[in-house]
Design a protein around this motif. Structure first.
Motif, mmCIF file in Angstrom:
data_model
loop_
_atom_site.group_PDB
_atom_site.id
_atom_site.type_symbol
_atom_site.label_atom_id
_atom_site.label_comp_id
_atom_site.label_asym_id
_atom_site.label_seq_id
_atom_site.Cartn_x
_atom_site.Cartn_y
_atom_site.Cartn_z
ATOM 1 N N HIS A 119 7.878 4.576 0.392
ATOM 2 C CA HIS A 119 7.368 3.361 0.992
ATOM 3 C C HIS A 119 8.056 2.227 -0.033
ATOM 4 O O HIS A 119 8.104 0.651 0.942
ATOM 5 C CB HIS A 119 6.168 3.310 -0.173
ATOM 6 C CG HIS A 119 4.972 4.535 -0.799
ATOM 7 N ND1 HIS A 119 4.526 4.207 0.849
ATOM 8 C CD2 HIS A 119 5.105 5.227 -0.700
ATOM 9 C CE1 HIS A 119 3.620 4.934 1.373
ATOM 10 N NE2 HIS A 119 3.816 5.992 -0.353
ATOM 11 N N SER B 9 1.114 -1.139 -0.322
ATOM 12 C CA SER B 9 0.151 -0.297 0.233
ATOM 13 C C SER B 9 0.761 0.815 0.474
ATOM 14 O O SER B 9 1.586 1.118 0.425
ATOM 15 C CB SER B 9 -0.665 0.214 1.020
ATOM 16 O OG SER B 9 -1.548 1.322 1.492
ATOM 17 N N ARG B 10 0.173 2.167 -0.758
ATOM 18 C CA ARG B 10 0.858 3.687 -0.564
ATOM 19 C C ARG B 10 -0.386 5.016 0.283
ATOM 20 O O ARG B 10 -0.115 5.918 0.067
ATOM 21 C CB ARG B 10 1.277 4.023 -1.120
ATOM 22 C CG ARG B 10 2.222 3.074 -2.670
ATOM 23 C CD ARG B 10 2.620 3.866 -4.260
ATOM 24 N NE ARG B 10 3.427 4.620 -4.573
ATOM 25 C CZ ARG B 10 4.658 4.381 -4.100
ATOM 26 N NH1 ARG B 10 4.974 3.617 -4.454
ATOM 27 N NH2 ARG B 10 5.720 5.546 -4.013
ATOM 28 N N ARG B 11 -0.945 4.225 0.784
ATOM 29 C CA ARG B 11 -1.523 5.004 1.798
ATOM 30 C C ARG B 11 -2.063 4.347 2.810
ATOM 31 O O ARG B 11 -3.447 4.124 4.156
ATOM 32 C CB ARG B 11 -3.333 4.521 1.365
ATOM 33 C CG ARG B 11 -3.807 5.382 -0.443
ATOM 34 C CD ARG B 11 -4.844 5.600 -0.483
ATOM 35 N NE ARG B 11 -4.917 5.649 -1.687
ATOM 36 C CZ ARG B 11 -5.118 7.419 -2.611
ATOM 37 N NH1 ARG B 11 -5.486 8.058 -1.524
ATOM 38 N NH2 ARG B 11 -5.885 7.407 -3.576
ATOM 39 N N LYS B 12 -0.552 4.029 3.889
ATOM 40 C CA LYS B 12 -0.583 4.067 4.900
ATOM 41 C C LYS B 12 -0.857 4.335 6.128
ATOM 42 O O LYS B 12 -1.472 3.978 7.353
ATOM 43 C CB LYS B 12 1.375 3.514 5.217
ATOM 44 C CG LYS B 12 1.493 2.503 4.199
ATOM 45 C CD LYS B 12 3.648 2.741 4.226
ATOM 46 C CE LYS B 12 3.845 1.330 3.772
ATOM 47 N NZ LYS B 12 3.313 1.560 2.420
#
Length: 413
Positions: A194, A74-77
């Motif tokens: 990331h 994920s890049r929406r942590k």
């Protein structure tokens, strides 16, 4: 590529990370340590409470490795922290409003599943923000702010129950959840690297392992997981049993649990401050040994004394044992998995295996309490930790390797 603190991370994001850890202390676990005391005073038996804890542990155990892989990808942590906080708070409010079978079993099951993502997400977020070199130090800082948040929350709940009763607890839960969400949103997403967040600071270009192959392919990770499984089998139920025992004796579940948990949290703050020095001076392996040896002493004291004052040394030792383990575990996993690109899924796999021990221990502790009282459970679970010490001594070089490039000495700089 996003930058990390090594190339100019702003203080703004680190301050936000500190606030996030501070408010997550209350917001990530819902009722947390108060659940057992609250339900015990509503007629729930130790065995039933053990079953509830075991059910939650099993569900979290199943979910954790999946969520670890999700964090790696994920890049929406930030959202992987925000959404669980909202859901966990809603489940806790449901339980407080109506402590029946549906709310307790349903709410705690939901809490276990969605709460399982917060740990891996927070570790990945931290590693992505500060980088490998600063990770050990930042984990200690995270733990300091988390335990400080716990102490403030416990004091707040104690005062709120005296002044407003249950409504005060509800108000504090809502406020801390909102604050945790705002703190997560304040972290600059462009400052999260990331690739570094998944353990690719030293990527050699080769594809990394996936899923449980990370665990089964690493002797160090296997031994770390087994050591923690045994430790948490021994440690997990003791604070719960203390909360049940004295909440029933004193008839004040929230205030009693606030005192007992507050002592351990103050001890954990001291450990968070001391950990960087201990790691630098004595090495990561020594920190593990100190943590593991604290548990059998804790169990012996708890099993030998029944007066409320005994909770002070017992809970101080909890802060030493669980506090140091909480700091040492992600540091050890990061060192073992450096360069694989699977830090979060590997750490999640370790957390899953340790969850087996913690989950099974709750129902065993309930059974032991039923047949021999709280004292028997304390002695048995404290003694179990000696096996964890033995496993660690056998595999210490694999479990707690020195930091690459000789950077152990930089851990607190």
């Amino acid at each position: 590529m996003q930058t990390t603190s090594q190339t100019g991370l702003t203080d703004h994001s680190l301050v936000a990370l500190a606030f996030l850890n501070f408010f997550l202390a209350d917001a990530r676990d819902g009722l947390g340590p108060f659940l057992d005391g609250f339900l015990a005073t509503h007629g729930w038996s130790p065995m039933t409470l053990g079953i509830i804890a075991t059910l939650g542990g099993v569900l979290g155990m199943v979910a954790t490795p999946l969520f670890g892989a999700w964090v790696d990808a994920s890049r929406r942590k930030r959202m992987l922290i925000i959404i669980p906080v909202i859901l966990v708070t809603a489940a806790a409010l449901w339980t407080l409003a109506s402590p029946g079978n549906a709310s307790v079993f349903g709410g705690q099951s939901a809490t276990a599943i969605v709460g399982a993502i917060v740990g891996p997400a927070l570790m990945g977020l931290t590693l992505g923000l500060v980088g490998e070199r600063r990770f050990s130090h930042q984990v200690s800082r995270n733990e300091f702010w988390n335990h400080l948040g716990n102490v403030v929350s416990l004091a707040g709940i104690y005062a709120a129950t005296v002044a407003f009763g249950l409504n005060g607890v509800i108000g504090l839960m809502v406020l801390t959840a909102i604050a945790a969400v705002l703190a997560a949103l304040a972290i600059d997403p462009n400052r999260i690297n990331h690739d570094v967040a998944r353990g690719l600071a030293h990527d050699d270009g080769a594809p990394g392992p996936s899923g449980y192959s990370v665990l089964v392919g690493s002797r160090g990770l296997i031994l770390l997981a087994v050591t923690l499984m045994i430790f948490h089998f021994g440690n997990a139920p003791i604070s719960r049993l203390i909360a049940q025992d004295f909440s029933i004796q004193l008839g004040t579940p929230f205030r009693t649990t606030a005192v007992t948990t507050g002592v351990s949290q103050l001890s954990m703050i001291a450990m968070a401050l001391a950990a960087p020095f201990l790691i630098r001076r004595f090495g990561l392996a020594a920190v593990f040994v100190i943590a593991l040896l604290a548990l059998p002493i804790r169990g012996a004291i708890a099993g030998s004394f029944t007066d409320f004052t005994a909770i002070f040394p017992v809970q101080i030792l909890d802060g030493i044992g669980a506090g140091l383990i909480g700091i040492a575990t992600p540091i050890a996993a990061e060192r073992i998995l450096a360069g694989t690109g699977r830090f979060n899924v590997g750490l999640a796999a370790v957390m899953t295996v340790q969850g087996i021990g913690a989950s099974l221990s709750n129902i065993v502790a309930g059974w032991l309490t039923n047949i021999g009282g709280y004292g028997l459970a304390y002695w048995v679970h404290g003694g179990i930790a000696l096996l964890a010490v033995a496993v660690f001594v056998i595999g210490r070089d694999s479990i707690a390797p020195s930091q690459k490039n000789g950077m152990d000495a930089a851990v607190d700089r």
